[in-house]
Scaffold this active site. Structure first.
Site, mmCIF file in Angstrom:
data_model
loop_
_atom_site.group_PDB
_atom_site.id
_atom_site.type_symbol
_atom_site.label_atom_id
_atom_site.label_comp_id
_atom_site.label_asym_id
_atom_site.label_seq_id
_atom_site.Cartn_x
_atom_site.Cartn_y
_atom_site.Cartn_z
ATOM 1 N N HIS A 99 34.931 28.727 77.184
ATOM 2 C CA HIS A 99 34.065 27.534 76.835
ATOM 3 C C HIS A 99 32.723 27.707 76.438
ATOM 4 C CE1 HIS A 99 33.317 27.504 81.172
ATOM 5 N NE2 HIS A 99 32.264 26.791 81.156
ATOM 6 N N HIS A 101 28.986 25.920 75.637
ATOM 7 C CA HIS A 101 28.293 24.855 75.653
ATOM 8 C C HIS A 101 27.556 24.606 74.599
ATOM 9 C CE1 HIS A 101 28.617 25.142 80.296
ATOM 10 N NE2 HIS A 101 28.899 26.286 80.151
#
Length: 134
Positions: A99, A101
């Site tokens: 992922h 951010h």
């Protein structure tokens, strides 16, 4: 992956505050509530980290990161964004599904965008010798 919290969010098994979704990616607000607008962009395909991510999946993730970042700046009143990724536990990765951010930013928001470091311990020439791709 059955026990991955991000995979469960994608499947709708647990709630996620969805910002955006396409065939390859899913973006949602981070529930940490540490910064207004803190967004996570993930591939729908389970990939443990950046190091295991294939180039096609990486391209889709980064296209989504750019799309959302542009939206935050062009349409939502933010002036810029910080992006970061933690790869592997030693670097702070706590959910083992790749992922990125996105931290939306405004001038004077008081958010420290770049971490402070204590200084390099090895001369640059030695570091260059070690890290250079040959």
């Amino acid at each position: 992956m059955d026990d991955c919290i991000f995979c469960k969010i994608i499947k709708g098994e647990i709630p996620g505050m969805k910002i955006y979704e396409d065939d390859y990616t899913y973006a949602f607000l981070d529930i940490a509530k540490d910064v207004d607008g803190h967004t996570l962009v993930i591939p729908k395909k389970h990939v443990e980290s950046l190091l295991e991510c294939d180039s096609e999946t990486m391209t889709h993730v980064m296209e989504t990161v750019q799309k959302i970042s542009r939206h935050y700046v062009d349409d939502c009143g933010y002036e810029g964004v910080n992006l970061f990724n933690c790869t592997k536990e030693c670097a702070g990765q706590s959910v083992f599904h790749f992922h990125i951010h996105i931290i939306p930013r405004k001038s004077g928001d008081g958010i420290k965008g770049v971490p402070s470091f204590d200084g390099a311990k090895v001369p640059l020439e030695k570091t260059l010798e070690k890290l250079r791709i040959k």
